[in-house]
Motif scaffolding. Structure first.
Motif, short mmCIF file in Angstrom:
data_model
loop_
_atom_site.label_atom_id
_atom_site.label_comp_id
_atom_site.label_asym_id
_atom_site.label_seq_id
_atom_site.Cartn_x
_atom_site.Cartn_y
_atom_site.Cartn_z
N VAL A 81 0.80 -1.23 0.00
CA VAL A 81 0.00 0.00 0.00
C VAL A 81 0.83 1.28 0.00
CG1 VAL A 81 -2.11 -1.02 0.95
CG2 VAL A 81 -0.33 -0.18 2.49
N GLU A 82 2.14 1.18 0.19
CA GLU A 82 2.97 2.37 0.08
C GLU A 82 2.99 2.90 -1.35
OE1 GLU A 82 5.56 -1.31 0.00
OE2 GLU A 82 4.04 -0.53 1.36
N ASN A 83 2.44 2.14 -2.30
CA ASN A 83 2.32 2.56 -3.70
C ASN A 83 0.98 3.25 -3.98
OD1 ASN A 83 4.76 1.39 -5.04
ND2 ASN A 83 3.95 -0.46 -4.07
N VAL A 84 0.16 3.47 -2.95
CA VAL A 84 -1.21 3.95 -3.12
C VAL A 84 -1.36 5.35 -2.51
CG1 VAL A 84 -3.62 3.49 -2.50
CG2 VAL A 84 -2.11 1.60 -3.12
N THR A 85 -2.20 6.16 -3.15
CA THR A 85 -2.54 7.50 -2.68
C THR A 85 -4.04 7.69 -2.81
OG1 THR A 85 -0.42 8.30 -3.54
CG2 THR A 85 -2.05 9.96 -3.00
N ILE A 86 -4.65 8.35 -1.82
CA ILE A 86 -6.07 8.74 -1.92
C ILE A 86 -6.09 10.23 -2.19
CG2 ILE A 86 -8.28 8.92 -0.74
CD1 ILE A 86 -7.44 6.55 1.01
N ILE A 87 -6.78 10.62 -3.26
CA ILE A 87 -6.86 12.03 -3.64
C ILE A 87 -8.32 12.45 -3.68
CG2 ILE A 87 -6.41 13.73 -5.44
CD1 ILE A 87 -3.98 12.11 -6.25
N GLY A 88 -8.67 13.47 -2.89
CA GLY A 88 -10.01 14.05 -2.91
C GLY A 88 -10.11 15.12 -3.97
N SER A 89 -11.18 15.11 -4.74
CA SER A 89 -11.39 16.09 -5.82
C SER A 89 -12.73 16.78 -5.62
CB SER A 89 -11.40 15.39 -7.17
OG SER A 89 -10.20 14.69 -7.36
#
Length: 157
Positions: free
Chosen positions: A37-45
């Motif tokens: 999961v260190e390869n994952v990002t959550i981005i709010g738009s």
């Protein structure tokens, strides 16, 4: 490392969700499946600020709120000073003095703050910034694995 035009910040999209809780659950599922999961990002738009009005503000409420906050600080300072007191009576005196001084100064500052608004903000509120959509992004080298796992996640329900 700076983001290039071909790869947006956070990588490539592997999932999109209506709430942060759903996006968090998706990443948690990836973690449970031993995905790195260190390869994952959550981005709010599509961000928006929401201010919920909670009540009317008056002189009494402003002074009471200031006094309550000041009393807590005064109690804290009184307890700290009480640590160095020689006997039980001095300890209690330190705590009560701190409490009363904090209460008075808090009430004074609450009144001054309310007076400074000159009636232009006679209400209390809470603010939050919320997103319309939450995208789960992943490093392109691991994106296909993440998509496969998230497809399984969406099928379970």
């Amino acid at each position: 490392m700076s983001a290039s035009v071909s790869m947006p910040l956070g990588g490539v999209q592997v999932g999109s969700y209506d709430s942060y809780a759903q996006a968090q659950a998706a990443v948690d599922y990836l973690s449970d499946e031993r995905f790195p999961v260190e390869n994952v990002t959550i981005i709010g738009s599509d961000l928006k600020q929401v201010e919920r009005v909670t009540g009317r503000l008056s002189w009494g409420r402003a002074i009471a709120a200031g006094a309550a906050g000041g009393a807590w600080w005064g109690l804290f300072v009184g307890l700290l000073l009480g640590i160095f007191a020689g006997d039980g009576g001095s300890w209690l005196g330190s705590v009560l003095t701190g409490l009363l001084v904090g209460l008075l100064f808090g009430a004074l500052f609450g009144a001054m703050g309310y007076a400074a608004t000159r009636g232009k903000r006679d209400f209390t509120s809470t603010s939050a910034i919320i997103a319309g959509r939450y995208d789960v992004m992943c490093n392109p080298a691991r994106a296909e694995d993440a998509r496969t796992l998230l497809a399984r996640f969406s099928l379970r329900g």
